[in-house]
Design a protein around this motif. Structure first.
Motif, PDB file in Angstrom:
ATOM      1  N   LEU A 115       0.834  -1.186   0.190  1.00  0.00           N
ATOM      2  CA  LEU A 115       0.043  -0.034  -0.030  1.00  0.00           C
ATOM      3  C   LEU A 115       0.915   1.184  -0.114  1.00  0.00           C
ATOM      4  N   THR A 116       0.698   2.087  -0.967  1.00  0.00           N
ATOM      5  CA  THR A 116       1.418   3.426  -0.884  1.00  0.00           C
ATOM      6  C   THR A 116       0.760   4.503  -0.181  1.00  0.00           C
ATOM      7  N   VAL A 117       1.535   5.119   0.666  1.00  0.00           N
ATOM      8  CA  VAL A 117       1.244   6.381   1.543  1.00  0.00           C
ATOM      9  C   VAL A 117       2.353   7.484   1.100  1.00  0.00           C
ATOM     10  N   LYS A 118       1.599   8.411   0.640  1.00  0.00           N
ATOM     11  CA  LYS A 118       2.730   9.662   0.151  1.00  0.00           C
ATOM     12  C   LYS A 118       2.081  10.904   0.391  1.00  0.00           C
ATOM     13  N   GLN A 119       2.839  11.893   0.624  1.00  0.00           N
ATOM     14  CA  GLN A 119       2.637  13.185   0.902  1.00  0.00           C
ATOM     15  C   GLN A 119       3.122  14.150  -0.291  1.00  0.00           C
ATOM     16  N   ASP A 120       2.350  14.491  -1.138  1.00  0.00           N
ATOM     17  CA  ASP A 120       2.539  15.372  -2.373  1.00  0.00           C
ATOM     18  C   ASP A 120       2.275  16.765  -1.973  1.00  0.00           C
ATOM     19  N   GLY A 121       2.984  17.750  -1.470  1.00  0.00           N
ATOM     20  CA  GLY A 121       2.628  19.099  -1.252  1.00  0.00           C
ATOM     21  C   GLY A 121       1.601  18.978  -0.080  1.00  0.00           C
ATOM     22  N   SER A 122       0.486  19.368  -0.005  1.00  0.00           N
ATOM     23  CA  SER A 122      -0.465  19.673   1.153  1.00  0.00           C
ATOM     24  C   SER A 122      -1.469  18.256   1.055  1.00  0.00           C
ATOM     25  N   ALA A 123      -1.219  17.311   0.013  1.00  0.00           N
ATOM     26  CA  ALA A 123      -2.215  16.242  -0.283  1.00  0.00           C
ATOM     27  C   ALA A 123      -1.450  15.107   0.596  1.00  0.00           C
ATOM     28  N   LEU A 124      -2.319  14.198   1.052  1.00  0.00           N
ATOM     29  CA  LEU A 124      -1.992  13.142   1.715  1.00  0.00           C
ATOM     30  C   LEU A 124      -2.671  11.976   0.773  1.00  0.00           C
ATOM     31  N   ILE A 125      -1.973  11.016   0.320  1.00  0.00           N
ATOM     32  CA  ILE A 125      -2.599   9.823  -0.514  1.00  0.00           C
ATOM     33  C   ILE A 125      -2.246   8.688   0.025  1.00  0.00           C
ATOM     34  N   VAL A 126      -3.222   7.855   0.178  1.00  0.00           N
ATOM     35  CA  VAL A 126      -3.156   6.395   0.624  1.00  0.00           C
ATOM     36  C   VAL A 126      -3.946   5.663  -0.408  1.00  0.00           C
ATOM     37  N   GLY A 127      -3.102   4.512  -0.823  1.00  0.00           N
ATOM     38  CA  GLY A 127      -3.964   3.808  -1.769  1.00  0.00           C
ATOM     39  C   GLY A 127      -2.980   2.725  -2.734  1.00  0.00           C
ATOM     40  N   TYR A 128      -3.657   2.094  -3.623  1.00  0.00           N
ATOM     41  CA  TYR A 128      -3.043   1.402  -4.768  1.00  0.00           C
ATOM     42  C   TYR A 128      -2.785   2.261  -5.838  1.00  0.00           C
ATOM     43  N   ASP A 129      -1.596   2.133  -6.665  1.00  0.00           N
ATOM     44  CA  ASP A 129      -1.543   2.782  -7.503  1.00  0.00           C
ATOM     45  C   ASP A 129      -2.213   2.310  -8.827  1.00  0.00           C
ATOM     46  N   ASP A 130      -2.636   1.254  -8.981  1.00  0.00           N
ATOM     47  CA  ASP A 130      -3.428   0.821  -9.963  1.00  0.00           C
ATOM     48  C   ASP A 130      -4.991   1.110  -9.697  1.00  0.00           C
ATOM     49  N   LEU A 131      -5.295   1.674  -8.732  1.00  0.00           N
ATOM     50  CA  LEU A 131      -6.751   1.966  -8.332  1.00  0.00           C
ATOM     51  C   LEU A 131      -6.977   3.235  -8.429  1.00  0.00           C
ATOM     52  N   GLN A 132      -7.528   3.799  -9.562  1.00  0.00           N
ATOM     53  CA  GLN A 132      -7.617   5.170 -10.041  1.00  0.00           C
ATOM     54  C   GLN A 132      -8.973   5.621  -9.513  1.00  0.00           C
ATOM     55  N   TRP A 133      -9.086   6.829  -9.044  1.00  0.00           N
ATOM     56  CA  TRP A 133     -10.504   7.459  -8.613  1.00  0.00           C
ATOM     57  C   TRP A 133     -11.378   7.533  -9.746  1.00  0.00           C
ATOM     58  N   LYS A 134     -11.349   7.744 -10.754  1.00  0.00           N
ATOM     59  CA  LYS A 134     -12.270   7.793 -11.876  1.00  0.00           C
ATOM     60  C   LYS A 134     -12.617   6.473 -12.293  1.00  0.00           C
TER      61      LYS A 134
END
Length: 291
Positions: free
Chosen positions: A52-71
């Motif tokens: 599971l990837t957890v990353k902080q990109d600027g002020s965004a905190l993103i938790v999830g799988y890279d192959d599972l996209q929001w859309k």
């Protein structure tokens, strides 16, 4: 950007401020809690399958799988990548915006004042004490919103929709075959008039209005039954299409409800009697009975 690849239970504390949270997981449980703290905390207590990837990109905190996209969240029905599971809890500042996408996982979002958006396939979604605008979509999982004061928009295919002690000025709910139970508690609240719009194809619809109610009412079903607890409303039609129409109070608000083959029940909340007991009364079911 700071990034973690998580393969075992762990706790993380991103160092930078967070204004937006994105979560995308398959199977398991997601808990998001708004707090008065300025920092975010992530706790993963169970994990199976790929990292599971957890990353902080600027002020965004993103938790999830890279192959599972929001859309593509709602299209994950025939995929084979279901051999994964995670239980993740995230505590964030209450004022941030939250996006949660789940496939087969339960989602619980509590105490957020910013915008909340949830998309789910088969897992149930619970929204509690949210004061910002809320949008929730589900294919077959149930959706429950309790004490939500922000504008609420809900879409479901077969999952049931339940709103308990809804105090927002705007509620939009649509289902195909899922039942709807909408319990409103807007009496005495300041702000714009309530605007409630509900529609279903075959699901049953039950609405409990506060006392005193203040709305123009238009409720109809093509082939279902109707029940009405308000003397000021008129029930029309005997065979086939039936409707309940009229004005309650000054008619400042709007209530429109339609269903094709489901039944419609309009119920009233008990009148305030000055009792200090704060235990909430039970919510109605889609057939007009209390739960």
């Amino acid at each position: 950007m700071t990034e973690w690849s998580v393969t075992e239970p762990t706790k993380l504390a991103p160092a930078d401020p967070v204004t937006r949270l994105q979560i995308r997981v398959v199977n398991g449980t997601v808990n998001v809690v708004g707090t008065d703290e300025s920092s975010a905390r992530v706790e993963i207590t169970e994990i199976e399958g790929p990292p599971l990837t957890v990353k902080q990109d600027g002020s965004a905190l993103i938790v999830g799988y890279d192959d599972l996209q929001w859309k593509n969240i709602l299209k994950w029905l025939d995929r084979k990548e279901y051999r994964r599971r995670v239980v993740v809890s995230v505590a964030v500042p209450a004022g941030i915006d939250v996006e949660v996408g789940v496939v087969g996982a339960e989602a619980v979002v509590t105490g957020i004042r910013g915008r909340t958006e949830v998309r789910g396939v088969t897992g149930d979604t619970t929204l509690l004490g949210l004061s910002g605008p809320v949008r929730a979509e589900s294919v077959s999982g149930s959706l429950e919103a309790q004490s939500v004061t922000g504008a609420l928009r809900v879409n479901s295919v077969t999952g049931d929709v339940t709103v308990i002690e809804g105090a927002g000025a705007s509620v939009r709910a649509e289902t195909v075959s899922g039942d709807m139970v909408i319990d409103l508690d807007t009496a005495g609240l300041e702000g714009p008039p309530a605007d409630i719009r509900l529609s279903s194809v075959s699901g049953e619809v039950a609405i409990r209005l506060p006392h005193p109610a203040d709305a123009r009412v238009e409720a109809s079903t093509t082939s279902g039954s109707v029940s009405n607890a308000f003397e000021d409303l008129r029930v029309g039609g005997q065979w086939g299409a039936k409707s309940v129409t009229g004005t309650l109070g000054a008619g400042r608000g709007t209530l429109k409800a339609t269903t094709v083959s489901g039944s419609i029940a309009l119920l009233r909340r008990p009148e305030p009697d000055g009792d200090t007991d704060s235990t909430p009364s039970p919510a109605p079911s889609a057939t007009g009975k209390v739960l």
